[in-house]
Design a protein around this motif. Structure first.
Motif, PDB file in Angstrom:
ATOM      1  N   ASP A 228      27.772  50.534  32.267  1.00 53.26           N
ATOM      2  CA  ASP A 228      28.021  49.137  32.634  1.00 53.26           C
ATOM      3  C   ASP A 228      29.482  48.736  32.523  1.00 53.26           C
ATOM      4  OD1 ASP A 228      25.340  48.745  33.145  1.00 53.26           O
ATOM      5  OD2 ASP A 228      24.901  47.786  31.219  1.00 53.26           O
ATOM      6  N   ALA A 229      30.222  49.381  31.626  1.00 53.28           N
ATOM      7  CA  ALA A 229      31.607  48.961  31.384  1.00 53.28           C
ATOM      8  C   ALA A 229      32.536  50.173  31.289  1.00 53.28           C
ATOM      9  CB  ALA A 229      31.690  48.123  30.106  1.00 53.28           C
ATOM     10  N   PRO A 230      32.673  50.934  32.376  1.00 55.39           N
ATOM     11  CA  PRO A 230      33.599  52.074  32.350  1.00 55.39           C
ATOM     12  C   PRO A 230      35.033  51.586  32.182  1.00 55.39           C
ATOM     13  CG  PRO A 230      32.902  51.610  34.604  1.00 55.39           C
ATOM     14  CD  PRO A 230      32.070  50.733  33.715  1.00 55.39           C
ATOM     15  N   VAL A 231      35.844  52.381  31.459  1.00 51.08           N
ATOM     16  CA  VAL A 231      37.219  51.955  31.211  1.00 51.08           C
ATOM     17  C   VAL A 231      38.175  52.420  32.310  1.00 51.08           C
ATOM     18  CG1 VAL A 231      36.946  51.862  28.718  1.00 51.08           C
ATOM     19  CG2 VAL A 231      37.727  53.988  29.795  1.00 51.08           C
ATOM     20  N   ASN A 232      37.722  53.360  33.145  1.00 54.41           N
ATOM     21  CA  ASN A 232      38.572  53.811  34.244  1.00 54.41           C
ATOM     22  C   ASN A 232      37.712  54.321  35.404  1.00 54.41           C
ATOM     23  OD1 ASN A 232      37.860  56.539  33.584  1.00 54.41           O
ATOM     24  ND2 ASN A 232      39.542  56.646  32.126  1.00 54.41           N
ATOM     25  N   ARG A 233      38.373  54.638  36.488  1.00 52.77           N
ATOM     26  CA  ARG A 233      37.631  55.029  37.694  1.00 52.77           C
ATOM     27  C   ARG A 233      36.969  56.391  37.517  1.00 52.77           C
ATOM     28  NH1 ARG A 233      39.339  57.091  42.173  1.00 52.77           N
ATOM     29  NH2 ARG A 233      39.269  55.152  43.382  1.00 52.77           N
ATOM     30  N   SER A 248      45.352  45.578  44.451  1.00 49.20           N
ATOM     31  CA  SER A 248      46.176  44.855  43.483  1.00 49.20           C
ATOM     32  C   SER A 248      45.679  43.425  43.368  1.00 49.20           C
ATOM     33  CB  SER A 248      47.654  44.870  43.900  1.00 49.20           C
ATOM     34  OG  SER A 248      47.810  44.271  45.176  1.00 49.20           O
ATOM     35  N   ILE A 249      45.990  42.800  42.225  1.00 54.89           N
ATOM     36  CA  ILE A 249      45.535  41.438  41.932  1.00 54.89           C
ATOM     37  C   ILE A 249      46.729  40.555  41.625  1.00 54.89           C
ATOM     38  CG2 ILE A 249      44.402  40.045  40.147  1.00 54.89           C
ATOM     39  CD1 ILE A 249      42.190  41.999  40.035  1.00 54.89           C
ATOM     40  N   THR A 250      46.680  39.371  42.186  1.00 53.28           N
ATOM     41  CA  THR A 250      47.637  38.324  41.854  1.00 53.28           C
ATOM     42  C   THR A 250      46.894  37.233  41.097  1.00 53.28           C
ATOM     43  OG1 THR A 250      48.900  38.770  43.863  1.00 53.28           O
ATOM     44  CG2 THR A 250      49.317  36.683  42.745  1.00 53.28           C
ATOM     45  N   LEU A 251      47.312  36.972  39.857  1.00 49.15           N
ATOM     46  CA  LEU A 251      46.635  35.959  39.053  1.00 49.15           C
ATOM     47  C   LEU A 251      46.982  34.553  39.525  1.00 49.15           C
ATOM     48  CD1 LEU A 251      46.911  37.290  35.384  1.00 49.15           C
ATOM     49  CD2 LEU A 251      44.843  37.063  36.767  1.00 49.15           C
ATOM     50  N   ASN A 252      45.953  33.716  39.614  1.00 50.22           N
ATOM     51  CA  ASN A 252      46.165  32.309  39.931  1.00 50.22           C
ATOM     52  C   ASN A 252      46.252  31.506  38.646  1.00 50.22           C
ATOM     53  OD1 ASN A 252      46.127  32.849  42.657  1.00 50.22           O
ATOM     54  ND2 ASN A 252      43.919  32.482  42.864  1.00 50.22           N
ATOM     55  N   ALA A 253      46.287  30.215  38.781  1.00 46.39           N
ATOM     56  CA  ALA A 253      46.329  29.333  37.612  1.00 46.39           C
ATOM     57  C   ALA A 253      45.086  29.540  36.754  1.00 46.39           C
ATOM     58  CB  ALA A 253      46.430  27.876  38.060  1.00 46.39           C
ATOM     59  N   ALA A 254      45.213  29.261  35.451  1.00 44.11           N
ATOM     60  CA  ALA A 254      44.111  29.473  34.512  1.00 44.11           C
ATOM     61  C   ALA A 254      42.848  28.770  34.988  1.00 44.11           C
ATOM     62  CB  ALA A 254      44.508  28.968  33.133  1.00 44.11           C
ATOM     63  N   VAL A 278      44.955  47.761  40.364  1.00 44.57           N
ATOM     64  CA  VAL A 278      43.648  47.862  39.709  1.00 44.57           C
ATOM     65  C   VAL A 278      42.671  48.628  40.603  1.00 44.57           C
ATOM     66  CG1 VAL A 278      43.946  45.678  38.468  1.00 44.57           C
ATOM     67  CG2 VAL A 278      42.771  45.707  40.685  1.00 44.57           C
ATOM     68  N   SER A 279      41.539  48.988  39.995  1.00 46.04           N
ATOM     69  CA  SER A 279      40.391  49.493  40.740  1.00 46.04           C
ATOM     70  C   SER A 279      39.231  48.533  40.521  1.00 46.04           C
ATOM     71  CB  SER A 279      40.008  50.896  40.268  1.00 46.04           C
ATOM     72  OG  SER A 279      41.027  51.830  40.561  1.00 46.04           O
ATOM     73  N   LEU A 280      38.611  48.121  41.611  1.00 49.86           N
ATOM     74  CA  LEU A 280      37.427  47.259  41.568  1.00 49.86           C
ATOM     75  C   LEU A 280      36.205  48.164  41.672  1.00 49.86           C
ATOM     76  CD1 LEU A 280      35.879  44.544  41.804  1.00 49.86           C
ATOM     77  CD2 LEU A 280      36.355  44.633  44.271  1.00 49.86           C
ATOM     78  N   ILE A 281      35.260  48.020  40.715  1.00 48.48           N
ATOM     79  CA  ILE A 281      34.116  48.915  40.619  1.00 48.48           C
ATOM     80  C   ILE A 281      32.827  48.101  40.635  1.00 48.48           C
ATOM     81  CG2 ILE A 281      32.956  50.628  39.162  1.00 48.48           C
ATOM     82  CD1 ILE A 281      35.804  51.137  37.910  1.00 48.48           C
ATOM     83  N   PHE A 282      31.887  48.509  41.472  1.00 47.41           N
ATOM     84  CA  PHE A 282      30.555  47.893  41.450  1.00 47.41           C
ATOM     85  C   PHE A 282      29.544  48.927  41.933  1.00 47.41           C
ATOM     86  CE2 PHE A 282      32.971  46.664  45.163  1.00 47.41           C
ATOM     87  CZ  PHE A 282      32.138  46.881  46.263  1.00 47.41           C
ATOM     88  N   ARG A 283      28.334  48.849  41.397  1.00 46.70           N
ATOM     89  CA  ARG A 283      27.311  49.853  41.639  1.00 46.70           C
ATOM     90  C   ARG A 283      26.528  49.560  42.926  1.00 46.70           C
ATOM     91  NH1 ARG A 283      28.557  54.110  38.269  1.00 46.70           N
ATOM     92  NH2 ARG A 283      29.072  53.325  36.186  1.00 46.70           N
ATOM     93  N   VAL A 357      36.626  45.474  36.690  1.00 48.26           N
ATOM     94  CA  VAL A 357      38.009  45.706  37.132  1.00 48.26           C
ATOM     95  C   VAL A 357      38.720  46.509  36.042  1.00 48.26           C
ATOM     96  CG1 VAL A 357      40.200  44.663  37.794  1.00 48.26           C
ATOM     97  CG2 VAL A 357      38.038  43.604  38.505  1.00 48.26           C
ATOM     98  N   VAL A 358      39.343  47.623  36.425  1.00 43.12           N
ATOM     99  CA  VAL A 358      40.104  48.431  35.472  1.00 43.12           C
ATOM    100  C   VAL A 358      41.500  48.663  36.028  1.00 43.12           C
ATOM    101  CG1 VAL A 358      38.046  49.572  34.581  1.00 43.12           C
ATOM    102  CG2 VAL A 358      39.323  50.638  36.442  1.00 43.12           C
ATOM    103  N   ASN A 359      42.465  48.860  35.135  1.00 47.64           N
ATOM    104  CA  ASN A 359      43.825  49.149  35.580  1.00 47.64           C
ATOM    105  C   ASN A 359      43.877  50.542  36.205  1.00 47.64           C
ATOM    106  OD1 ASN A 359      44.944  46.721  34.642  1.00 47.64           O
ATOM    107  ND2 ASN A 359      45.091  47.531  32.569  1.00 47.64           N
ATOM    108  N   SER A 360      44.604  50.665  37.280  1.00 47.80           N
ATOM    109  CA  SER A 360      44.737  51.960  37.960  1.00 47.80           C
ATOM    110  C   SER A 360      45.705  52.851  37.199  1.00 47.80           C
ATOM    111  CB  SER A 360      45.229  51.757  39.387  1.00 47.80           C
ATOM    112  OG  SER A 360      44.256  51.052  40.134  1.00 47.80           O
TER     113      SER A 360
END
Length: 360
Positions: A228-233, A248-254, A278-283, A357-360
């Motif tokens: 359920d919560a892998p730390v990497n790809r 890649s992700i660009t953070l918006n306002a909180a 980042v890597s986006l992961i979903f089953r 979402v995990v860091n690439s």
């Protein structure tokens, strides 16, 4: 026969090289007393090398290996009080079942009446007491594996090491044997390490497991937690099927959604605090096929075209092209169910809680 004094195992900064090849790279791991632990990874990941280092086979590694509070790093295998079951069973072909199981006790100069008692108990534990006078060639593969287990546990080791013990069995027998091994381990309460490249074997037996790649532990935890919560790809891809999109992700306002853009230009709104590459992961089973024009509010939505469909028995797997990303989607199959067809245009949705979402 029982083991009421289970011991833990501490692996501290263990490294090992064969010539120029570094096989284990600073491995650190704590295994609890009585735990059923698995080393999981592909061929060449270092899992069997790490198991053999614990057993004392091969060159001594750098670092420390403790069984209980005893440093065994430089001890010979027979000084460590561990039992190892090999992939090929390693039974003596000229000996009967009873003689094979008794061999280790005879080497330890155990009294003959005690040998008879202990061998009988061990064979009863593996349900083979009635085959004690047969030779290995007269047994099935599953029976030979159980004899190998009995021969190992009869000397009452503190730790049981299993090196891909089911790989020579057919699929149905593997399922039964892994249940038998787990039941035996629970009866004995013995600290056990099980090496496998088969994620299903690890998932169904282990209390916890370590996923290895290239001599490095990638993640440690309970099977469901790693799934359920892998730390990497790598972990996501090795434990189960996963859709993985790099970007890649660009953070918006909180408090607002973040914008994810894949390398192919697919733009999605994600609920995450990650930023940068980042890597986006979903089953596949958590990816929803939506009705025409439908969307989900608590996740991200995509459109694509079905490029293949596979019938897997309990489910249908679709391969869907979404802006150059081939995504897998699993749909439960039932009698009379209507399924989508190749070339159909479809809408997909994934809720935020099912995306990692995990860091690439």
């Amino acid at each position: 026969m029982s083991n009421n004094q289970s011991v833990g195992i501490s692996i501290k900064n263990v490294g090992l090289s064969f010539g120029e090849t570094e096989v284990l790279k600073g491995v650190n791991l704590e295994i609890a007393p009585g735990e059923f632990f698995a080393f999981l990874g592909p061929s060449g990941s270092g899992k069997s090398t790490l198991l053999r280092a614990i057993a004392g086979f091969g060159p001594a590694p750098s670092g420390e290996i403790l069984i209980g509070d005893r440093d065994v790093t430089h001890l010979q295998p027979w000084q460590r009080n561990v039992g190892m079951v090999f992939q090929n069973y390693a039974l003596w072909p000229h000996m009967t079942v009873q003689e094979n199981v008794a061999f280790g006790l005879q080497e330890r100069k155990v009294a003959k009446p005690d040998i008879v008692k202990k061998v009988r108990q061990a064979l009863e534990l593996v349900d083979l007491a009635d085959l004690s006078n047969r030779r290995p060639s007269e047994l099935s593969g599953g029976q030979q594996q159980r004899i190998a287990l009995a021969r190992t546990i009869v000397v009452e080791p503190k730790v049981l090491l299993l090196d891909e013990p089911l790989s020579n069995l057919d699929a149905n027998l593997r399922v039964q044997m892994r249940r038998d091994i787990l039941k035996l381990q629970q009866q004995l309460g013995i600290t056990t390490i099980f090496v496998t490249h088969d994620q299903e074997e690890a998932n169904t037996t282990a209390d916890r497991m370590a996923v290895l790649s290239n001599g490095v532990i990638q993640q440690v935890g309970a099977p469901m937690s790693l799934y359920d919560a892998p730390v990497n790809r790598f972990v996501a891809n090795f434990i189960g099927s996963a859709n993985i999109i790099d970007g890649s992700i660009t953070l918006n306002a909180a408090g607002k959604l973040s914008k994810f853009v894949s390398e192919q230009g697919l733009a999605l709104d994600l609920s995450t605090q990650h930023s940068g590459s980042v890597s986006l992961i979903f089953r596949p089973q958590n990816t929803l096929l939506l009705a025409d024009g439908a969307t989900i509010d608590n996740g991200f939505n995509m459109s694509g075209q079905i490029v293949f469909r596979e019938f897997l028995g309990s489910q249908i797997r679709y391969g869907i092209d979404v802006q150059g990303h081939l995504l897998s989607v699993d749909e439960i199959h039932s009698i009379g169910a209507l399924h989508r067809n190749v070339n159909d245009l479809v809408r997909l949705g994934v809720t935020h809680e099912q995306a990692v979402v995990v860091n690439s």
